[in-house]
Motif scaffolding. Structure first.
Motif, PDB file in Angstrom:
ATOM      1  N   ILE A 158       0.864  -1.169   0.000  1.00 35.87           N
ATOM      2  CA  ILE A 158       0.000   0.000   0.000  1.00 35.87           C
ATOM      3  C   ILE A 158       0.904   1.222   0.000  1.00 35.87           C
ATOM      4  N   PRO A 159       0.825   2.047  -1.056  1.00 32.86           N
ATOM      5  CA  PRO A 159       1.705   3.222  -1.097  1.00 32.86           C
ATOM      6  C   PRO A 159       1.296   4.246  -0.046  1.00 32.86           C
ATOM      7  N   ILE A 160       2.255   4.657   0.761  1.00 29.67           N
ATOM      8  CA  ILE A 160       2.000   5.691   1.760  1.00 29.67           C
ATOM      9  C   ILE A 160       2.670   6.958   1.244  1.00 29.67           C
ATOM     10  N   GLY A 161       1.886   7.844   0.698  1.00 29.71           N
ATOM     11  CA  GLY A 161       2.427   9.069   0.127  1.00 29.71           C
ATOM     12  C   GLY A 161       1.336  10.085  -0.056  1.00 29.71           C
ATOM     13  N   SER A 162       1.399  10.814  -1.152  1.00 27.55           N
ATOM     14  CA  SER A 162       0.417  11.862  -1.373  1.00 27.55           C
ATOM     15  C   SER A 162      -0.776  11.391  -2.200  1.00 27.55           C
ATOM     16  N   HIS A 163      -0.746  10.145  -2.698  1.00 28.05           N
ATOM     17  CA  HIS A 163      -1.914   9.612  -3.398  1.00 28.05           C
ATOM     18  C   HIS A 163      -3.049   9.542  -2.378  1.00 28.05           C
ATOM     19  N   HIS A 164      -4.230   9.992  -2.771  1.00 27.13           N
ATOM     20  CA  HIS A 164      -5.305  10.013  -1.790  1.00 27.13           C
ATOM     21  C   HIS A 164      -6.677  10.008  -2.453  1.00 27.13           C
ATOM     22  N   LEU A 165      -7.667   9.697  -1.624  1.00 25.85           N
ATOM     23  CA  LEU A 165      -9.081   9.834  -1.977  1.00 25.85           C
ATOM     24  C   LEU A 165      -9.562  11.139  -1.370  1.00 25.85           C
TER      25      LEU A 165
ATOM     26  N   SER B 246     -12.332  26.961   0.537  1.00 26.04           N
ATOM     27  CA  SER B 246     -12.809  25.633   0.916  1.00 26.04           C
ATOM     28  C   SER B 246     -11.974  25.108   2.080  1.00 26.04           C
ATOM     29  N   ASP B 247     -12.616  24.321   2.930  1.00 26.91           N
ATOM     30  CA  ASP B 247     -11.950  23.695   4.076  1.00 26.91           C
ATOM     31  C   ASP B 247     -11.421  22.329   3.667  1.00 26.91           C
ATOM     32  N   TYR B 248     -10.350  21.896   4.311  1.00 26.90           N
ATOM     33  CA  TYR B 248      -9.817  20.562   4.041  1.00 26.90           C
ATOM     34  C   TYR B 248      -9.119  20.018   5.289  1.00 26.90           C
ATOM     35  N   LEU B 249      -9.025  18.728   5.328  1.00 29.80           N
ATOM     36  CA  LEU B 249      -8.176  18.034   6.282  1.00 29.80           C
ATOM     37  C   LEU B 249      -7.831  16.682   5.680  1.00 29.80           C
ATOM     38  N   PHE B 250      -6.752  16.096   6.175  1.00 22.37           N
ATOM     39  CA  PHE B 250      -6.340  14.766   5.739  1.00 22.37           C
ATOM     40  C   PHE B 250      -6.231  13.864   6.958  1.00 22.37           C
ATOM     41  N   CYS B 251      -6.660  12.621   6.776  1.00 18.11           N
ATOM     42  CA  CYS B 251      -6.491  11.570   7.779  1.00 18.11           C
ATOM     43  C   CYS B 251      -6.073  10.307   7.028  1.00 18.11           C
ATOM     44  N   ARG B 252      -5.873   9.235   7.752  1.00 14.15           N
ATOM     45  CA  ARG B 252      -5.536   7.961   7.112  1.00 14.15           C
ATOM     46  C   ARG B 252      -6.573   6.914   7.502  1.00 14.15           C
ATOM     47  N   ASP B 253      -6.887   6.025   6.555  1.00  8.04           N
ATOM     48  CA  ASP B 253      -7.775   4.911   6.894  1.00  8.04           C
ATOM     49  C   ASP B 253      -6.975   3.898   7.712  1.00  8.04           C
ATOM     50  N   PRO B 254      -7.602   2.840   8.231  1.00 11.74           N
ATOM     51  CA  PRO B 254      -6.874   1.890   9.078  1.00 11.74           C
ATOM     52  C   PRO B 254      -5.679   1.215   8.412  1.00 11.74           C
ATOM     53  N   ASP B 255      -5.618   1.191   7.090  1.00 13.32           N
ATOM     54  CA  ASP B 255      -4.474   0.590   6.406  1.00 13.32           C
ATOM     55  C   ASP B 255      -3.476   1.624   5.916  1.00 13.32           C
ATOM     56  N   GLY B 256      -3.657   2.881   6.265  1.00 15.67           N
ATOM     57  CA  GLY B 256      -2.683   3.910   5.938  1.00 15.67           C
ATOM     58  C   GLY B 256      -2.958   4.697   4.673  1.00 15.67           C
ATOM     59  N   ASN B 257      -4.047   4.399   3.956  1.00 12.63           N
ATOM     60  CA  ASN B 257      -4.389   5.184   2.772  1.00 12.63           C
ATOM     61  C   ASN B 257      -4.772   6.598   3.189  1.00 12.63           C
ATOM     62  N   LEU B 258      -4.271   7.583   2.460  1.00 12.01           N
ATOM     63  CA  LEU B 258      -4.537   8.981   2.773  1.00 12.01           C
ATOM     64  C   LEU B 258      -5.933   9.357   2.255  1.00 12.01           C
ATOM     65  N   VAL B 259      -6.723  10.002   3.139  1.00  8.35           N
ATOM     66  CA  VAL B 259      -8.096  10.375   2.830  1.00  8.35           C
ATOM     67  C   VAL B 259      -8.262  11.861   3.123  1.00  8.35           C
ATOM     68  N   GLU B 260      -8.767  12.602   2.142  1.00  5.00           N
ATOM     69  CA  GLU B 260      -9.053  14.014   2.319  1.00  5.00           C
ATOM     70  C   GLU B 260     -10.551  14.203   2.531  1.00  5.00           C
ATOM     71  N   ILE B 261     -10.884  15.036   3.505  1.00  2.00           N
ATOM     72  CA  ILE B 261     -12.269  15.448   3.713  1.00  2.00           C
ATOM     73  C   ILE B 261     -12.290  16.949   3.408  1.00  2.00           C
ATOM     74  N   THR B 262     -13.204  17.364   2.533  1.00  2.00           N
ATOM     75  CA  THR B 262     -13.235  18.755   2.118  1.00  2.00           C
ATOM     76  C   THR B 262     -14.653  19.290   2.144  1.00  2.00           C
ATOM     77  N   PHE B 263     -14.761  20.601   2.263  1.00  2.00           N
ATOM     78  CA  PHE B 263     -16.035  21.304   2.199  1.00  2.00           C
ATOM     79  C   PHE B 263     -15.842  22.476   1.272  1.00  2.00           C
ATOM     80  N   HIS B 264     -16.599  22.533   0.192  1.00  2.00           N
ATOM     81  CA  HIS B 264     -16.493  23.610  -0.784  1.00  2.00           C
ATOM     82  C   HIS B 264     -17.571  24.649  -0.519  1.00  2.00           C
ATOM     83  N   VAL B 265     -17.147  25.880  -0.402  1.00  2.00           N
ATOM     84  CA  VAL B 265     -18.074  26.996  -0.194  1.00  2.00           C
ATOM     85  C   VAL B 265     -18.781  27.280  -1.511  1.00  2.00           C
TER      86      VAL B 265
END
Length: 120
Positions: A61-68, A100-119
């Motif tokens: 599982i690539p741990i980097g900037s690739h994300h959902l 727009s607001d944003y934050l990044f977290c990781r899923d349990p396997d380390g995949n990077l996940v972005e949560i965003t809110f667009h004004v």
């Protein structure tokens, strides 16, 4: 040129399917959908007009900037739910130039996940 009609799905390799089902299904609230009977375990979710396909495969599982990236309707509530479930924010929260607001977290396997809110 190929005429692309729509975005279909994103497929992620995961190692711990049950923990990832908890994260995507319970924490993020994605709706599970029917999945064909493949020779490997997985789970499929509907995300608006697209889908997320989790696959348990023997791959790194690539741990980097690739994300959902998932857009939320309530950014404050998303932050609260992540904290309530012990999910660390690894970048942000922040604001982009378009406000727009944003934050990044990781899923349990380390995949990077972005949560965003667009004004609007």
């Amino acid at each position: 040129m190929i005429q692309i009609k729509n975005y279909s799905h994103t497929a992620l390799v995961v190692k711990d399917l049950e923990k990832c089902k908890w994260f995507y299904g319970k924490v993020l609230g994605l709706a599970s959908i029917n999945r064909p009977k493949f020779r490997f375990p997985g789970e499929w979710y509907q995300v608006g007009n697209s889908q997320l396909h989790l696959m348990v495969r023997d791959e790194d599982i690539p741990i980097g900037s690739h994300h959902l990236a998932f857009e939320t309707e309530d950014f404050a509530e998303a932050k609260r739910i992540l904290k309530q479930n012990g999910i660390a924010v690894v970048d942000g929260p922040g604001k982009r130039e378009d406000h727009s607001d944003y934050l990044f977290c990781r899923d349990p396997d380390g995949n990077l996940v972005e949560i965003t809110f667009h004004v609007a």
